[in-house]
Write an enzyme that holds these catalytic residues in place. Structure first.
Site: not given
Length: 337
Positions: A34, A84, A124, A148, A152, A176-178, A198, A293
């Site tokens: 997807s 995500k 995340s 989102y 998580k 995870y961070f970025n 992103n 957000g």
């Protein structure tokens, strides 16, 4: 071990596949494509010289997962499949809750039925919500500020309850961070469908002339330059964190969570400047309103992963930018080239 990698054709998944294969593990991929391309897995095979069995379909499809387990001996799973985008999740919350939670529940039920009870879960830093202080340790208060992040957070709660009820499960959640960067070969990198959600793929597309300018969402945050501050880590370092977590699972009964981050923050404007150094050109930008957000500052305390997983970042932000630019330059239209 033989690892089921869900979402294995995606940006993070392909890099995890490379590191797993290079570490001697087998990989079986399930991905519904997807937000990814089958070509990405072919590139993984080129990089590693090893075949990767793959199944096109959704992790919420129990019949598909049963087929995977019937055709392969699966020892453990790395679960990366999921939607995500923070902004999209605020607009389509039911889609995110249905997709992300159904996939996790179906995967866990299938694993349990087949006696494969070792799992690394792609979580995340959004589970921390708007943090009270930084750097953020794993014991910080949890509370997502968007759907989102909530998927998580709920996913972690599901796994914690599962581990309490069934003590033979071994589960590690990686917050995870970025992630940024690309494989140094230039063969795999981030290739989002449509407009990137992103920052770094957006910057790269502006640098390549595919887009006019970078949109900076807010310059009135309480940060040194007014733009949001995030913890960027190279995707190869992130992928190696999954290998470290899998190899830790051998004696890690129960459920544990670890931050994967660099341990320091970089603002949006600093990130753009780093990319300008990598590509040797100016990146046009425009400040627009904040996104729903988003928060001001978020960066990790990764000391637990350093200590208990034997993992730490080894790549700089400038190296990540150079790798993104190499990927973008070689693949101006992503995997569609």
């Amino acid at each position: 071990m033989n690892v089921l990698l869900t979402g294995g054709a995606g940006y993070i998944g392909t890099h995890i596949a490379v590191e797993l294969l290079d570490s001697g593990h087998g990989v079986v991929v399930v991905d519904n494509l997807s937000n990814s391309r089958a070509e990405a897995i072919r590139r993984v095979e080129r990089i590693t010289g090893r075949p990767v069995p793959r199944y096109v379909g959704d992790c919420a499809d129990r019949e598909l997962l049963e087929r995977v387990f019937a055709e392969h001996r699966i020892d453990a799973a790395v679960h990366c499949a999921g939607l995500k985008a923070v902004g999209e999740s605020t607009e389509r919350p039911l889609l995110y809750y249905r997709n992300n939670l159904d996939a996790l529940l179906t995967l866990c039920e299938t694993m349990d039925a087949h006696g494969a009870r070792s799992l690394v879960f792609s979580s995340s830093a959004t589970v921390y919500g708007d943090p009270e202080q930084v750097p953020i340790g794993e014991d910080a208060p949890l509370g997502a500020t968007n759907p989102y992040g909530a998927t998580k957070l709920f996913g972690e709660r599901v796994l914690a309850d599962l581990a309490k009820a069934a003590p033979d499960w071994r589960i590690i959640a990686l917050r995870y961070f970025n992630p940024v960067g690309a494989h140094p070969s230039g063969l795999i990198g981030e290739d989002p469908n449509g407009v990137p959600n992103n920052l770094f793929p957006y910057i790269a597309q502006v640098a390549a002339g595919r887009r006019e300018k970078v949109l900076v969402y807010g310059d009135d945050y309480d940060t040194p330059d007014g733009t949001g501050v995030r913890d960027y880590l190279h995707v190869v370092d992130l992928a190696r964190g999954h290998v470290a977590a899998l190899e830790r699972l051998g004696d890690a009964y129960g459920m544990r969570a670890y931050n994967l981050g660099s341990g320091h923050g970089t603002s949006v404007l600093e990130a753009i400047a780093a990319f300008e150094r990598a590509c040797g050109r100016q990146i046009p930008r425009q400040v627009v309103a904040r996104r729903p957000g988003d928060i001001a500052v978020c960066y990790a305390d990764p000391s637990a992963a350093n200590r208990e997983l034997g993992w730490k970042t080894t790549h700089t932000l400038d190296e990540a930018c150079a790798d993104v630019w190499r990927w973008q330059s070689a693949n101006p239209n992503g995997f569609g080239d």
